[in-house]
Design a protein around this motif. Structure first.
Motif, PDB file in Angstrom:
ATOM      1  N   ASN A   1      -9.213 -11.749 -12.334  1.00 34.09           N
ATOM      2  CA  ASN A   1      -9.992 -12.060 -11.393  1.00 34.09           C
ATOM      3  C   ASN A   1      -9.843 -11.610  -9.978  1.00 34.09           C
ATOM      4  O   ASN A   1     -10.522 -11.158  -9.304  1.00 34.09           O
ATOM      5  CB  ASN A   1     -10.239 -13.825 -11.299  1.00 34.09           C
ATOM      6  N   ALA A   2      -8.342 -11.324  -9.928  1.00 37.19           N
ATOM      7  CA  ALA A   2      -8.006 -10.786  -8.524  1.00 37.19           C
ATOM      8  C   ALA A   2      -8.262  -9.351  -8.595  1.00 37.19           C
ATOM      9  O   ALA A   2      -8.603  -9.018  -7.555  1.00 37.19           O
ATOM     10  CB  ALA A   2      -6.446 -11.136  -8.514  1.00 37.19           C
ATOM     11  N   TYR A   3      -8.109  -8.621  -9.711  1.00 37.49           N
ATOM     12  CA  TYR A   3      -8.455  -7.213  -9.809  1.00 37.49           C
ATOM     13  C   TYR A   3     -10.017  -7.159  -9.365  1.00 37.49           C
ATOM     14  O   TYR A   3     -10.124  -6.260  -8.661  1.00 37.49           O
ATOM     15  CB  TYR A   3      -8.231  -6.521 -11.090  1.00 37.49           C
ATOM     16  N   LEU A   4     -10.823  -7.841  -9.782  1.00 39.89           N
ATOM     17  CA  LEU A   4     -12.328  -7.882  -9.549  1.00 39.89           C
ATOM     18  C   LEU A   4     -12.576  -8.136  -8.035  1.00 39.89           C
ATOM     19  O   LEU A   4     -13.268  -7.306  -7.340  1.00 39.89           O
ATOM     20  CB  LEU A   4     -13.042  -9.050 -10.458  1.00 39.89           C
ATOM     21  N   LYS A   5     -11.957  -8.991  -7.522  1.00 39.61           N
ATOM     22  CA  LYS A   5     -12.138  -9.344  -6.157  1.00 39.61           C
ATOM     23  C   LYS A   5     -11.558  -8.240  -5.244  1.00 39.61           C
ATOM     24  O   LYS A   5     -12.033  -8.063  -4.155  1.00 39.61           O
ATOM     25  CB  LYS A   5     -11.441 -10.577  -5.624  1.00 39.61           C
ATOM     26  N   LEU A   6     -10.446  -7.783  -5.625  1.00 37.98           N
ATOM     27  CA  LEU A   6      -9.783  -6.555  -4.927  1.00 37.98           C
ATOM     28  C   LEU A   6     -10.713  -5.405  -5.088  1.00 37.98           C
ATOM     29  O   LEU A   6     -10.337  -4.223  -4.388  1.00 37.98           O
ATOM     30  CB  LEU A   6      -8.406  -6.364  -5.205  1.00 37.98           C
ATOM     31  N   GLY A   7     -11.265  -5.052  -6.186  1.00 39.29           N
ATOM     32  CA  GLY A   7     -11.768  -3.911  -6.484  1.00 39.29           C
ATOM     33  C   GLY A   7     -11.018  -2.703  -7.070  1.00 39.29           C
ATOM     34  O   GLY A   7     -11.099  -1.609  -6.884  1.00 39.29           O
ATOM     35  N   VAL A   8     -10.022  -3.135  -7.838  1.00 41.49           N
ATOM     36  CA  VAL A   8      -8.976  -2.491  -8.223  1.00 41.49           C
ATOM     37  C   VAL A   8      -8.847  -2.321  -9.882  1.00 41.49           C
ATOM     38  O   VAL A   8      -9.532  -3.230 -10.568  1.00 41.49           O
ATOM     39  CB  VAL A   8      -7.389  -2.692  -7.583  1.00 41.49           C
ATOM     40  N   ASP A   9      -8.254  -1.458 -10.696  1.00 40.97           N
ATOM     41  CA  ASP A   9      -8.076  -1.513 -11.859  1.00 40.97           C
ATOM     42  C   ASP A   9      -6.614  -1.334 -12.341  1.00 40.97           C
ATOM     43  O   ASP A   9      -6.265  -1.136 -13.686  1.00 40.97           O
ATOM     44  CB  ASP A   9      -9.107  -0.487 -12.609  1.00 40.97           C
ATOM     45  N   THR A  10      -5.566  -1.212 -11.540  1.00 46.40           N
ATOM     46  CA  THR A  10      -4.260  -0.952 -11.795  1.00 46.40           C
ATOM     47  C   THR A  10      -3.268  -2.003 -11.088  1.00 46.40           C
ATOM     48  O   THR A  10      -3.588  -2.548 -10.092  1.00 46.40           O
ATOM     49  CB  THR A  10      -3.449   0.445 -11.594  1.00 46.40           C
ATOM     50  N   ARG A  11      -2.128  -2.162 -11.739  1.00 49.02           N
ATOM     51  CA  ARG A  11      -0.851  -2.945 -11.169  1.00 49.02           C
ATOM     52  C   ARG A  11      -0.827  -2.676  -9.621  1.00 49.02           C
ATOM     53  O   ARG A  11      -0.683  -3.313  -8.691  1.00 49.02           O
ATOM     54  CB  ARG A  11       0.160  -3.025 -12.026  1.00 49.02           C
ATOM     55  N   GLN A  12      -0.527  -1.268  -9.534  1.00 53.91           N
ATOM     56  CA  GLN A  12      -0.042  -0.645  -8.151  1.00 53.91           C
ATOM     57  C   GLN A  12      -1.095  -0.657  -7.262  1.00 53.91           C
ATOM     58  O   GLN A  12      -0.863  -1.038  -6.125  1.00 53.91           O
ATOM     59  CB  GLN A  12       0.204   0.828  -8.269  1.00 53.91           C
ATOM     60  N   ARG A  13      -2.303  -0.178  -7.381  1.00 58.57           N
ATOM     61  CA  ARG A  13      -3.436  -0.694  -6.718  1.00 58.57           C
ATOM     62  C   ARG A  13      -3.589  -2.061  -6.176  1.00 58.57           C
ATOM     63  O   ARG A  13      -4.127  -2.267  -4.947  1.00 58.57           O
ATOM     64  CB  ARG A  13      -4.734   0.160  -7.212  1.00 58.57           C
ATOM     65  N   ALA A  14      -3.419  -2.987  -7.059  1.00 57.97           N
ATOM     66  CA  ALA A  14      -3.786  -4.395  -6.781  1.00 57.97           C
ATOM     67  C   ALA A  14      -2.482  -4.871  -5.774  1.00 57.97           C
ATOM     68  O   ALA A  14      -2.893  -5.516  -4.845  1.00 57.97           O
ATOM     69  CB  ALA A  14      -3.568  -5.044  -8.163  1.00 57.97           C
ATOM     70  N   VAL A  15      -1.296  -4.541  -5.892  1.00 56.71           N
ATOM     71  CA  VAL A  15      -0.306  -4.941  -5.030  1.00 56.71           C
ATOM     72  C   VAL A  15      -0.610  -4.155  -3.609  1.00 56.71           C
ATOM     73  O   VAL A  15      -0.347  -4.774  -2.612  1.00 56.71           O
ATOM     74  CB  VAL A  15       0.959  -4.403  -5.389  1.00 56.71           C
ATOM     75  N   GLU A  16      -0.746  -2.748  -3.580  1.00 55.86           N
ATOM     76  CA  GLU A  16      -1.365  -2.128  -2.438  1.00 55.86           C
ATOM     77  C   GLU A  16      -2.327  -2.957  -1.827  1.00 55.86           C
ATOM     78  O   GLU A  16      -2.357  -3.052  -0.375  1.00 55.86           O
ATOM     79  CB  GLU A  16      -1.498  -0.640  -2.514  1.00 55.86           C
ATOM     80  N   SER A  17      -3.314  -3.106  -2.478  1.00 57.85           N
ATOM     81  CA  SER A  17      -4.679  -3.740  -1.686  1.00 57.85           C
ATOM     82  C   SER A  17      -4.207  -5.131  -1.139  1.00 57.85           C
ATOM     83  O   SER A  17      -4.575  -5.477  -0.013  1.00 57.85           O
ATOM     84  CB  SER A  17      -5.598  -3.945  -2.834  1.00 57.85           C
ATOM     85  N   TYR A  18      -3.453  -6.024  -2.110  1.00 61.16           N
ATOM     86  CA  TYR A  18      -3.108  -7.250  -1.744  1.00 61.16           C
ATOM     87  C   TYR A  18      -2.296  -7.169  -0.470  1.00 61.16           C
ATOM     88  O   TYR A  18      -2.577  -7.888   0.547  1.00 61.16           O
ATOM     89  CB  TYR A  18      -2.385  -8.019  -2.817  1.00 61.16           C
ATOM     90  N   ARG A  19      -1.349  -6.462  -0.280  1.00 58.25           N
ATOM     91  CA  ARG A  19      -0.458  -6.346   0.853  1.00 58.25           C
ATOM     92  C   ARG A  19      -1.279  -5.694   2.044  1.00 58.25           C
ATOM     93  O   ARG A  19      -0.874  -6.239   3.072  1.00 58.25           O
ATOM     94  CB  ARG A  19       0.544  -5.261   0.663  1.00 58.25           C
ATOM     95  N   ALA A  20      -2.082  -5.023   2.007  1.00 61.49           N
ATOM     96  CA  ALA A  20      -2.992  -4.460   2.946  1.00 61.49           C
ATOM     97  C   ALA A  20      -3.982  -5.517   3.545  1.00 61.49           C
ATOM     98  O   ALA A  20      -4.195  -5.605   4.677  1.00 61.49           O
ATOM     99  CB  ALA A  20      -3.893  -3.276   2.519  1.00 61.49           C
ATOM    100  N   ARG A  21      -4.456  -6.635   2.676  1.00 59.45           N
ATOM    101  CA  ARG A  21      -5.257  -7.602   3.228  1.00 59.45           C
ATOM    102  C   ARG A  21      -4.383  -8.910   3.772  1.00 59.45           C
ATOM    103  O   ARG A  21      -5.028  -9.842   4.313  1.00 59.45           O
ATOM    104  CB  ARG A  21      -6.036  -8.050   1.993  1.00 59.45           C
ATOM    105  N   MET A  22      -3.184  -8.711   3.375  1.00 63.37           N
ATOM    106  CA  MET A  22      -2.328  -9.930   4.122  1.00 63.37           C
ATOM    107  C   MET A  22      -2.344  -9.891   5.576  1.00 63.37           C
ATOM    108  O   MET A  22      -2.126  -8.930   5.988  1.00 63.37           O
ATOM    109  CB  MET A  22      -0.810  -9.847   3.416  1.00 63.37           C
ATOM    110  N   LYS A  23      -2.432 -11.099   6.106  1.00 60.54           N
ATOM    111  CA  LYS A  23      -2.416 -11.149   7.383  1.00 60.54           C
ATOM    112  C   LYS A  23      -1.065 -11.112   7.855  1.00 60.54           C
ATOM    113  O   LYS A  23       0.104 -11.818   7.087  1.00 60.54           O
ATOM    114  CB  LYS A  23      -3.023 -12.594   7.915  1.00 60.54           C
ATOM    115  N   PRO A  24      -0.863 -10.549   8.981  1.00 64.58           N
ATOM    116  CA  PRO A  24       0.549 -10.374   9.646  1.00 64.58           C
ATOM    117  C   PRO A  24       0.965 -11.878  10.041  1.00 64.58           C
ATOM    118  O   PRO A  24       0.301 -12.796  10.242  1.00 64.58           O
ATOM    119  CB  PRO A  24       0.524  -9.633  10.704  1.00 64.58           C
ATOM    120  N   PRO A  25       2.420 -12.135   9.926  1.00 64.81           N
ATOM    121  CA  PRO A  25       2.952 -13.207  10.362  1.00 64.81           C
ATOM    122  C   PRO A  25       2.668 -13.698  11.835  1.00 64.81           C
ATOM    123  O   PRO A  25       2.837 -12.835  12.645  1.00 64.81           O
ATOM    124  CB  PRO A  25       4.427 -13.379  10.314  1.00 64.81           C
ATOM    125  N   VAL A  26       2.206 -14.880  12.101  1.00 67.52           N
ATOM    126  CA  VAL A  26       1.810 -15.292  13.633  1.00 67.52           C
ATOM    127  C   VAL A  26       3.450 -15.896  13.893  1.00 67.52           C
ATOM    128  O   VAL A  26       3.941 -16.381  13.628  1.00 67.52           O
ATOM    129  CB  VAL A  26       1.155 -16.557  13.464  1.00 67.52           C
TER     130      VAL A  26
END
Length: 94
Positions: A56-81
């Motif tokens: 489900n996470a891969y579908l939402k992120l639009g990725v198909d590999t573990r590495q791309r999932a992690v990269e996309s997830y990190r890029a979407r994470m909000k910086p700490p306030v």
């Protein structure tokens, strides 16, 4: 006429903006050098449940590999306030 598969695809695309808490946990675990079985053991869930959340996470992120999932997830994470105290301390040091 739209098929049921087409309707399901549209529904999935609409939900792309929101990762669930479990999907985020699985993506956090992917960034560590853990196998799927180890991720399941750490979270006390089955291997199939881990795979389900990751699919489900891969579908939402639009990725198909573990590495791309992690990269996309990190890029979407909000910086700490920064807290107000940390901001005040930083300004005082300037």
């Amino acid at each position: 006429m739209v098929s049921l598969a087409g309707e399901r695809f549209v529904a999935i695309r609409r939900s792309i903006d929101e990762l669930t808490r479990k999907e985020c946990l699985m993506l956090d675990s992917l960034s560590q050098p853990l196998r799927i079985r180890q991720i399941a053991d750490v979270h006390g869930i089955s291997v199939n449940t881990v795979k389900h959340h990751l699919k489900n996470a891969y579908l939402k992120l639009g990725v198909d590999t573990r590495q791309r999932a992690v990269e996309s997830y990190r890029a979407r994470m909000k910086p700490p306030v920064a807290s107000a105290a940390a901001v005040s301390a930083e300004r005082a040091s300037l």
